[in-house]
Design a protein around this motif. Structure first.
Motif, PDB file in Angstrom:
ATOM      1  N   GLU A  92       0.822  -1.204   0.000  1.00 25.56           N
ATOM      2  CA  GLU A  92       0.000   0.000   0.000  1.00 25.56           C
ATOM      3  C   GLU A  92       0.862   1.264   0.000  1.00 25.56           C
ATOM      4  O   GLU A  92       0.540   2.251  -0.664  1.00 25.56           O
ATOM      5  CB  GLU A  92      -0.910  -0.007   1.231  1.00 25.56           C
ATOM      6  CG  GLU A  92      -2.048   0.994   1.154  1.00 25.56           C
ATOM      7  CD  GLU A  92      -3.029   0.834   2.304  1.00 25.56           C
ATOM      8  OE1 GLU A  92      -3.263   1.847   2.995  1.00 25.56           O
ATOM      9  OE2 GLU A  92      -3.529  -0.293   2.506  1.00 25.56           O
ATOM     10  N   LEU A  93       1.968   1.222   0.721  1.00 25.09           N
ATOM     11  CA  LEU A  93       2.887   2.375   0.729  1.00 25.09           C
ATOM     12  C   LEU A  93       3.425   2.632  -0.676  1.00 25.09           C
ATOM     13  O   LEU A  93       3.609   3.788  -1.087  1.00 25.09           O
ATOM     14  CB  LEU A  93       4.051   2.140   1.689  1.00 25.09           C
ATOM     15  CG  LEU A  93       3.741   2.069   3.193  1.00 25.09           C
ATOM     16  CD1 LEU A  93       5.026   1.995   3.990  1.00 25.09           C
ATOM     17  CD2 LEU A  93       2.915   3.252   3.648  1.00 25.09           C
ATOM     18  N   LYS A  94       3.668   1.552  -1.404  1.00 24.27           N
ATOM     19  CA  LYS A  94       4.184   1.699  -2.764  1.00 24.27           C
ATOM     20  C   LYS A  94       3.117   2.274  -3.691  1.00 24.27           C
ATOM     21  O   LYS A  94       3.393   3.179  -4.492  1.00 24.27           O
ATOM     22  CB  LYS A  94       4.648   0.337  -3.292  1.00 24.27           C
ATOM     23  CG  LYS A  94       5.271   0.410  -4.683  1.00 24.27           C
ATOM     24  CD  LYS A  94       5.719  -0.957  -5.170  1.00 24.27           C
ATOM     25  CE  LYS A  94       6.273  -0.871  -6.583  1.00 24.27           C
ATOM     26  NZ  LYS A  94       6.673  -2.206  -7.101  1.00 24.27           N
ATOM     27  N   SER A  95       1.884   1.751  -3.599  1.00 25.22           N
ATOM     28  CA  SER A  95       0.827   2.202  -4.506  1.00 25.22           C
ATOM     29  C   SER A  95       0.321   3.604  -4.174  1.00 25.22           C
ATOM     30  O   SER A  95       0.031   4.395  -5.066  1.00 25.22           O
ATOM     31  CB  SER A  95      -0.343   1.205  -4.488  1.00 25.22           C
ATOM     32  OG  SER A  95      -0.913   1.117  -3.195  1.00 25.22           O
ATOM     33  N   ARG A  96       0.227   3.940  -2.877  1.00 28.20           N
ATOM     34  CA  ARG A  96      -0.341   5.237  -2.484  1.00 28.20           C
ATOM     35  C   ARG A  96       0.690   6.363  -2.423  1.00 28.20           C
ATOM     36  O   ARG A  96       0.412   7.499  -2.790  1.00 28.20           O
ATOM     37  CB  ARG A  96      -1.004   5.110  -1.110  1.00 28.20           C
ATOM     38  CG  ARG A  96      -2.341   4.393  -1.120  1.00 28.20           C
ATOM     39  CD  ARG A  96      -2.956   4.383   0.267  1.00 28.20           C
ATOM     40  NE  ARG A  96      -3.199   5.733   0.765  1.00 28.20           N
ATOM     41  CZ  ARG A  96      -3.509   6.006   2.036  1.00 28.20           C
ATOM     42  NH1 ARG A  96      -3.578   5.014   2.936  1.00 28.20           N
ATOM     43  NH2 ARG A  96      -3.738   7.235   2.416  1.00 28.20           N
ATOM     44  N   PHE A  97       1.898   6.020  -1.943  1.00 30.55           N
ATOM     45  CA  PHE A  97       2.897   7.072  -1.697  1.00 30.55           C
ATOM     46  C   PHE A  97       4.180   6.897  -2.515  1.00 30.55           C
ATOM     47  O   PHE A  97       5.136   7.640  -2.321  1.00 30.55           O
ATOM     48  CB  PHE A  97       3.256   7.107  -0.202  1.00 30.55           C
ATOM     49  CG  PHE A  97       2.067   7.226   0.703  1.00 30.55           C
ATOM     50  CD1 PHE A  97       1.376   8.426   0.807  1.00 30.55           C
ATOM     51  CD2 PHE A  97       1.619   6.142   1.433  1.00 30.55           C
ATOM     52  CE1 PHE A  97       0.276   8.549   1.642  1.00 30.55           C
ATOM     53  CE2 PHE A  97       0.516   6.242   2.276  1.00 30.55           C
ATOM     54  CZ  PHE A  97      -0.169   7.456   2.382  1.00 30.55           C
ATOM     55  N   MET A 130       5.364   3.465   9.551  1.00 30.17           N
ATOM     56  CA  MET A 130       6.094   2.737   8.512  1.00 30.17           C
ATOM     57  C   MET A 130       6.698   3.694   7.479  1.00 30.17           C
ATOM     58  O   MET A 130       7.804   3.462   6.982  1.00 30.17           O
ATOM     59  CB  MET A 130       5.176   1.714   7.849  1.00 30.17           C
ATOM     60  CG  MET A 130       4.752   0.601   8.801  1.00 30.17           C
ATOM     61  SD  MET A 130       3.610  -0.611   8.087  1.00 30.17           S
ATOM     62  CE  MET A 130       4.742  -1.609   7.105  1.00 30.17           C
ATOM     63  N   ILE A 131       5.987   4.765   7.193  1.00 31.53           N
ATOM     64  CA  ILE A 131       6.531   5.783   6.269  1.00 31.53           C
ATOM     65  C   ILE A 131       7.783   6.417   6.870  1.00 31.53           C
ATOM     66  O   ILE A 131       8.792   6.609   6.183  1.00 31.53           O
ATOM     67  CB  ILE A 131       5.465   6.860   5.961  1.00 31.53           C
ATOM     68  CG1 ILE A 131       4.369   6.275   5.064  1.00 31.53           C
ATOM     69  CG2 ILE A 131       6.097   8.075   5.286  1.00 31.53           C
ATOM     70  CD1 ILE A 131       3.163   7.172   4.888  1.00 31.53           C
ATOM     71  N   LYS A 132       7.735   6.723   8.157  1.00 31.45           N
ATOM     72  CA  LYS A 132       8.895   7.333   8.822  1.00 31.45           C
ATOM     73  C   LYS A 132      10.086   6.376   8.852  1.00 31.45           C
ATOM     74  O   LYS A 132      11.229   6.798   8.682  1.00 31.45           O
ATOM     75  CB  LYS A 132       8.507   7.759  10.242  1.00 31.45           C
ATOM     76  CG  LYS A 132       7.643   9.009  10.274  1.00 31.45           C
ATOM     77  CD  LYS A 132       7.284   9.438  11.689  1.00 31.45           C
ATOM     78  CE  LYS A 132       6.479  10.739  11.673  1.00 31.45           C
ATOM     79  NZ  LYS A 132       6.037  11.145  13.009  1.00 31.45           N
ATOM     80  N   ILE A 133       9.821   5.090   9.071  1.00 34.51           N
ATOM     81  CA  ILE A 133      10.908   4.100   9.050  1.00 34.51           C
ATOM     82  C   ILE A 133      11.534   4.053   7.664  1.00 34.51           C
ATOM     83  O   ILE A 133      12.761   4.057   7.511  1.00 34.51           O
ATOM     84  CB  ILE A 133      10.384   2.710   9.459  1.00 34.51           C
ATOM     85  CG1 ILE A 133      10.053   2.681  10.959  1.00 34.51           C
ATOM     86  CG2 ILE A 133      11.421   1.619   9.130  1.00 34.51           C
ATOM     87  CD1 ILE A 133       9.383   1.404  11.425  1.00 34.51           C
TER      88      ILE A 133
END
Length: 468
Positions: A365-370, A402-405
């Motif tokens: 999801e981090l890859k697709s959204r951000f 998770m984004i911050k990591i």
């Protein structure tokens, strides 16, 4: 739409899987994908020699006619004199043999009584010596597929080839880091009925391989496919990296066979545009002869000690039942070799489903959204679990952590402290008093925007509904 049955379509797979051990005939580590400059470069010319039959193989003669010069990049940390063909082989790697036997038993194969090492003549430059050491391990295996049994007549344990780095005219450069890594080759009978069946067969065999100690990642497994149709010779297509491409390449190749009608068997390479190109004539048995530097190995006592591992399908089914997980999540967790049971026990305030989502779905999801592509280590995931468990975090807060990591930013645990029931109630009343005309949904939106991840949506809405 092609009718493969009417065309007399026949196909069989050859799957080559690297094992995660030291090299097959020496004690060098299996370190691959070297990027830095080599410690040594050697230059060689190779020529065809006769096999056990006394004849020279047609494919070998074809390579000799190219009159190429080969350069080999040598690395001190993962190569020795064996890879330069300046030293005899040591005994066969016992761990690699054990894994090959495990794979053979999982494929319902019959282990051969004696393992004899053979030399397979290869002078395309991928082996400095001009041959590849290979050994038949088992015969007459089988797997079940949706379209019936696919037979596996032979399973081999052999040396991986060197990796081609550069071609400049008649000069070819190979890198020796990969040479000698243990490789299991699994060949099926021509029982595959159509392109989708070929893909399914490769997936099933791949799943079985992953139950054992094999290497993972791009380039560690390769699929070749042998194809023929009525009134056409056998064609071997090499170089499949992505299983998704198998059906399309088969379709294109069958269409080509219908148009061009080749006269003799040949080996072709799979191209990026899903077409194929000629490599060489199809080799035969004339390129095999015995390896006299390695003794035979009797397998009767070895088989008794082999522990057959549990298949990924069985492990994922157990995980599904135990924690009520979706099949896809359970399968990916098993494939990642994560001890899910211990995580669920260690972090009881997080539901098992949410733990699974954090591990598998949220990085996607981090890859697709951000557009954040990051491979989280287990230690990093445990930091996420600790905060989520301590503060009963919601998805939005976990995503923020998770984004911050991934961005290597500092994480302040105080930022994720959950609001108390009283704090939420006070905030709702404050908003309502400021603007009594707001609808419950509007108040909900304000609260969730301000405290996303720090409050439970259901609790918030229940409190809003109680307002006068």
């Amino acid at each position: 739409m092609l009718n493969y049955k009417n065309l007399g379509f026949k196909a069989g797979l050859e799957i080559h899987q690297q094992l995660d051990t030291k090299k097959l005939f020496c004690k060098c580590p299996s370190i691959t994908n070297k990027k830095e400059a080599p410690d040594l470069t050697v230059k060689r010319k190779l020529r065809a020699v006769a096999g056990l039959s006394g004849e020279k193989d047609i494919a070998t003669l074809h390579e000799e006619q190219k009159d190429r010069t080969f350069y080999y990049e040598f690395y001190n940390d993962c190569n020795c004199l064996l890879e330069l063909d300046e030293s005899p082989p040591e005994e066969l790697n016992k761990e690699a043999l054990e894994i090959a036997l495990q794979i053979s038993l999982l494929l319902k194969s019959k282990i051969v009584p004696k393992i004899r090492i053979m030399r397979k003549i290869v002078i395309d430059g991928s082996n400095v010596s001009g041959f590849q050491r290979t050994a038949l391990i088992a015969k007459n295996g089988k797997i079940k597929t949706s379209k019936g049994i696919v037979r596996i007549p032979a399973i081999f344990l052999e040396e991986e080839a060197a990796k081609k780095i550069k071609v400049s005219g008649k000069e070819v450069t190979y890198r020796l880091d990969r040479l000698g890594v243990p490789l299991v080759e699994i060949g099926t009978s021509p029982d595959i009925q159509d392109p989708e069946h070929a893909k399914e067969t490769a997936e099933i065999i791949g799943m079985i391989l992953r139950a054992t100690k094999v290497k993972r990642g791009l380039g560690t497994i390769r699929q070749d496919i042998n194809i023929s149709i009525k009134d056409s010779p056998r064609i071997e297509i090499k170089g499949f990296q992505d299983l998704k491409s198998i059906p399309k390449i088969i379709e294109y190749e069958v269409s080509r066979l219908l148009k061009e009608k080749p006269k003799s068997p040949e080996v072709r390479g799979a191209e990026q545009n899903l077409t194929t190109s000629f490599l060489r004539p199809l080799p035969g048995e004339a390129r095999m002869y015995p390896e006299t530097d390695v003794i035979e190995i009797e397998t009767k006592q070895l088989i008794k000690k082999i522990k057959i591992p549990e298949l990924i399908t069985e492990k994922s089914l157990n995980l599904e039942k135990q924690f009520n997980l979706q099949p896809g999540l359970a399968k990916e967790i098993i494939e990642k070799k994560i001890n899910f049971e211990s995580l669920a026990k260690k972090y009881p305030r997080i539901s098992p489903k949410f733990i699974a989502q954090i591990i598998i779905e949220m990085p996607k999801e981090l890859k697709s959204r951000f557009n954040i592509e990051y491979n989280f280590t287990l230690d990093e995931l445990e930091k996420v679990f600790e905060l989520a468990n301590q503060h009963a975090l919601q998805k939005e807060a976990v995503s923020d952590i998770m984004i911050k990591i991934a961005k290597k930013q500092k994480i302040n645990p105080k930022d994720y402290k959950q609001l108390s029931f009283e704090d939420i109630e006070h905030e709702i009343k404050k908003i309502f008093q400021t603007n009594p005309s707001l609808t419950p949904n509007a108040i909900m939106g304000i609260i969730m925007k301000k405290y996303s991840g720090k409050v439970h949506p259901k609790e918030v809405f229940d409190l809003i509904k109680k307002l006068p």
